[in-house]
Scaffold this active site. Structure first.
Site, PDB file in Angstrom:
ATOM      1  N   SER A 492     -16.654 -65.700  31.968  1.00 38.44           N
ATOM      2  CA  SER A 492     -15.911 -66.803  32.449  1.00 38.44           C
ATOM      3  C   SER A 492     -16.032 -67.908  31.586  1.00 38.44           C
ATOM      4  O   SER A 492     -15.871 -67.708  30.376  1.00 38.44           O
ATOM      5  CB  SER A 492     -16.322 -66.807  33.953  1.00 38.44           C
ATOM      6  OG  SER A 492     -15.658 -67.735  34.787  1.00 38.44           O
ATOM      7  N   ASP A 578      -7.493 -59.633  36.559  1.00 40.90           N
ATOM      8  CA  ASP A 578      -8.193 -60.676  36.515  1.00 40.90           C
ATOM      9  C   ASP A 578      -7.213 -61.670  36.677  1.00 40.90           C
ATOM     10  O   ASP A 578      -6.437 -61.984  35.588  1.00 40.90           O
ATOM     11  CB  ASP A 578      -9.201 -60.898  35.298  1.00 40.90           C
ATOM     12  CG  ASP A 578      -9.941 -62.263  35.551  1.00 40.90           C
ATOM     13  OD1 ASP A 578      -9.668 -63.277  36.484  1.00 40.90           O
ATOM     14  OD2 ASP A 578     -10.640 -62.446  34.532  1.00 40.90           O
ATOM     15  N   HIS A 610     -12.209 -60.245  37.889  1.00 41.39           N
ATOM     16  CA  HIS A 610     -13.024 -61.025  37.128  1.00 41.39           C
ATOM     17  C   HIS A 610     -14.312 -60.487  36.926  1.00 41.39           C
ATOM     18  O   HIS A 610     -15.175 -60.842  36.308  1.00 41.39           O
ATOM     19  CB  HIS A 610     -13.135 -62.351  37.789  1.00 41.39           C
ATOM     20  CG  HIS A 610     -13.495 -63.474  36.818  1.00 41.39           C
ATOM     21  ND1 HIS A 610     -12.822 -63.799  35.672  1.00 41.39           N
ATOM     22  CD2 HIS A 610     -14.556 -64.538  36.898  1.00 41.39           C
ATOM     23  CE1 HIS A 610     -13.432 -64.760  35.063  1.00 41.39           C
ATOM     24  NE2 HIS A 610     -14.301 -65.300  35.823  1.00 41.39           N
TER      25      HIS A 610
END
Length: 633
Positions: A492, A578, A610
């Site tokens: 991320s 995602d 994600h």
């Protein structure tokens, strides 16, 4: 006597040698403990254990009870009957629940019923998808009904295109009964489309069963209002962030007492994760990050008296307190873990200040697994601040040897880096493969004051990158670090960090791994679903040419602009579902690396978001992760 001592020493040595280093396969055999509450009679802890099945590619759950003072666990079938049902009104007359309701016509087949096979979707605003799901016109709504079989539920949000519980992660903590059972309090962001995607302004709403009317209780606050709880004395309390669009704002505990809102944590330089009231209503217990861990705190409730608010940290140590389950006598029941142990349920005696482990689901497994030593290290940053860095050492660490070393880059970007235990980014697992792990509490981390936490906003590629490099450079001075074998890994924002470091690291690192990272801040702004996040953290839109902060984000702090500096092998991992960091980010990075002739690999999980949640996918993730490190580091 000498023979006896030798025998004891031999037994200890054999026990140590019998321990095996943690492997991905072993990690995915561990039980996952979830406390469900304390039984109505106060004698039993009720909890769930999820056990992954690689063959079935799912996690199977069983339910247990155990005395709150500790003892033997008992497998149970009807665990719900043991617990007080928070969704039943105090008088037992009504039941509270939620379900999805079709509110909007967004699918082609809904708009044109005669074209039943069309797959078209039609949108006139943003929020057309969220996290891993496309908006099909259905919304979570809160219902109540009489507490009897076949009772008809009443939707308290009829025809509203809003969600309660909140999507994607809200649950029954988002709606509660008033103490007298005449009203329902629920959390909702009553915005739709583009307004929804650009705001964090959730509010607490009060629905009156008698008048069928709804009132906004927190209209004056523009940020998050969440987690409503009534105190034992009937005061409504909740968590509140002040600023709209800032998802990582300071989280405070608010109590509405005699018509006035009292902020119990206003003068405290920290942010609250979760809280609960003492049984007498005189104190609030809460969990918050502090200096690289999560600990239990208490704050007194003075009401409208002149008694000062006092916040006290109750626990301390190299572990995380993750959740408060309830109370038993002078003890509070909580979940606790550290980097070597998955969460279990513990009892903490508030009077004696002592711990007792209640559940021991994984004790037998951990007895066979070698632990990793974790050390706190304080590193001086380039701007003269002291930064906490966790250093995780391999099992049976030998300081006379040299070890390949990984810089771990945390996501968020404002998520705490503590003594956490992940079933994917697992520090014990990484160290057990023979790597030293360097995990800095760089700028943007909560637990070090609000100024430290906030400095990262609008400065993604600035001081925080210097913090990363200061951490790895400091630890690399140690004789046990092989300076020719340094890697950087993260997900991320941590994945963004890896992409950005790849363009500025000046040959420090030999390999990189980026999971669901932001590679192009412009296309990220144009495709991510929670636009409030990019508005706040990027400083604005890329077309705002007179916005200096935004232009820095989309140029100087944009990894794609530094691609000509890339010269290091990189593994790029991406979830196909995602929508927070959409698939194009990974595709752009991999395509650039390939066309530039850089050794690279693209690991795609089409059915994951994600995160990587399915057991077989998770094992593939870890095998590819460590396979790449073995190949390139």
């Amino acid at each position: 006597m000498k023979n006896y001592i030798f025998l004891i020493f031999s037994m200890i040595s054999m026990s140590t040698l019998a321990q095996q280093n943690l492997t991905p396969e072993t990690l995915w055999q561990l039980g996952r403990v979830t406390p469900l509450g304390i039984s109505k009679d106060g004698k039993l802890l009720v909890y769930k254990v999820g056990t992954p099945s690689i063959e079935e590619n799912k996690i199977n759950s069983k339910y247990y009870t155990i005395p709150v003072q500790g003892g033997n666990a008992t497998l149970v079938e009807d665990y719900k009957s043991l617990l007080a049902d928070k969704n039943v009104s105090h008088d037992g007359k009504n039941l509270l629940f939620s379900k999805e309701v079709k509110v909007e016509k967004l699918l082609g087949k809904d708009i044109y019923p005669e074209l039943s096979k069309t797959t078209a979707q039609v949108y006139t605003g943003l929020d057309y998808r969220h996290w891993d799901t496309w908006n099909d016109g259905t919304h979570n709504h809160v219902f109540y009904s009489e507490n009897k079989k076949d009772a008809i539920g009443i939707d308290i949000m009829p025809n509203e295109p809003f969600d309660a519980p909140q999507k994607p992660f809200g649950g029954d903590e988002d709606y509660i009964w008033s103490p007298d059972g005449t009203k329902i309090i629920y959390v909702c962001k009553k915005k739709a489309g583009t307004a929804y995607a650009t705001s964090t302004n959730t509010d607490l709403y009060e629905y009156d069963l008698a008048t069928k009317t709804t009132k906004n209780l927190t209209e004056s606050n523009l940020g998050y209002d969440t987690h409503p709880i009534f105190s034992p004395k009937g005061d409504l309390s909740w968590l509140q962030m002040k600023r709209d669009g800032y998802e990582a704002d300071k989280n405070d505990i608010i109590v509405r007492h005699r018509g006035l809102d009292i902020n119990l944590t206003a003068g405290w330089d920290g942010t609250v994760d979760s809280f609960t009231w003492s049984t007498d209503g005189k104190k609030v217990y809460f969990i918050a990050p502090i200096k690289g861990t999560k600990q239990l705190f208490e704050v007194n409730f003075p009401g409208l008296t002149k008694i000062a608010v006092r916040i006290t940290q109750l626990t301390d140590g190299d572990f995380d307190v993750n959740g408060i389950v309830g109370f038993s006598g002078t003890s509070v029941i909580v979940t606790r873990n550290d980097m070597n142990h998955a969460p279990e349920v513990y009892s903490y005696d508030l009077a004696k200040k002592t711990w007792k482990q209640i559940t021991k689901v994984n004790d037998e497994a951990y007895a066979k697994i070698a632990s990793c030593k974790t050390e706190k290290r304080w590193v001086t940053t380039t701007d003269g601040k002291k930064m906490l860095v966790w250093v995780i050492l391999p099992p049976n660490f030998d300081k006379t040897k040299k070890y390949p070393t990984l810089l771990y880059c945390q996501g968020g970007p404002q998520s705490a880096l503590t003594q956490s235990y992940s079933f994917r980014w697992n520090f014990q697992l990484m160290a057990s493969q023979g790597y030293v792990i360097v995990a800095p509490n760089r700028r943007g981390m909560p637990g070090h004051g609000t100024a430290w936490n906030e400095q990262i906003s609008g400065d993604w590629g600035g001081q925080v990158m210097d913090d990363y490099l200061a951490a790895i450079d400091d630890v690399a001075k140690e004789s046990f670090v092989d300076k020719t074998r340094l890697g950087a890994v993260g997900a991320s924002y941590g994945g963004y960090s890896v992409f950005q470091l790849a363009g500025i690291h000046k040959n420090r690192f030999k390999t990189f791994i980026s999971h669901c990272g932001i590679f192009n801040t412009e296309s990220m702004y144009g495709t991510t679903e929670e636009v409030f996040f990019t508005n706040w953290d990027s400083g604005g839109a890329y077309w705002e040419k007179n916005n200096a902060t935004a232009q820095k984000t989309y140029n100087e702090f944009n990894p794609i602009k530094l691609i000509n500096n890339w010269n290091t092998p990189i593994l790029i991992i991406q979830g196909g579902k995602d929508y927070r960091v959409p698939i194009g980010q990974g595709q752009e990075a991999f395509q650039a690396a390939q066309l530039k002739g850089i050794k690279s690999k693209f690991l795609l999980f089409p059915d994951e978001n994600h995160w990587v949640l399915k057991p077989q996918n998770a094992l593939v993730w870890q095998r590819e992760f460590f396979g790449w490190l073995k190949e390139t580091l």
